[in-house]
Scaffold this active site. Structure first.
Site: not given
Ligand code: NI
Length: 157
Positions: A49, A54, A92-93, A134-135, A138
């Site tokens: 995701g 991000q 997470c990226l 999670h997204e 963000h």
């Molecule tokens: Ni993330």
């Protein structure tokens, strides 16, 4: 298409609330290339995701891998949450190399616009539900490490 630079924890954009997308902007080249680039960036980074903040864009857009493949989600609202919650490992990226256990609703119901601006509504379960939560976090400037802290856990260092 191009791969965009992923913001890392500490970047202000990751810690603030993103703005609603104006539905009439969805067909614009700016938004369409954002969606394509987010998808390419997610795939290149082997993520499940990715949210617009991000890649440095403060808009309420994310891409999530669904059981049917990647889906673009714009202006989401979580309209239902299962009573049952489950703990699961997340990364997470934007928080490279760190993983930790987060409690999430086992399923959620989502209302949003798709990549063409059409209204959509779906239910996500299990791992897909975890990605959605999670997204969606963000978009509110919340990282999984913040959730772990809120839940009384010790975030990975
Ligand atoms: Ni993330």
């Amino acid at each position: 298409m191009s791969i965009r630079k992923i913001a890392i924890i500490g970047e202000p954009m990751l810690h603030q609330r993103a703005s609603e997308v104006d539905p009439k902007d969805i067909p614009t080249e700016d938004l369409q290339s954002l969606i394509r680039d987010m998808l390419e960036t997610m795939v290149a980074a082997d993520g499940v995701g990715i949210a617009a903040p991000q890649v440095g864009v403060g808009l309420r857009v994310f891409i999530a891998r669904s059981p049917q493949g990647p889906v673009a989600v714009i202006n989401p609202a979580i309209t239902g949450r299962s009573w049952r919650q489950t703990k699961g490992e997340e990364g997470c990226l934007s928080v490279p190399g760190k993983f930790g256990s987060v409690k999430r609703h086992r399923s959620v119901r989502v209302k949003a616009l798709d990549h063409e601006g059409r209204p959509m509504e779906f239910e996500a379960r299990d791992f897909f539900a975890r990605i959605i939560q999670h997204e969606n976090d963000h978009l509110d400037g919340i990282l999984f490490v913040d959730r772990i802290r809120q839940q009384g856990g010790k975030p990975p260092v």
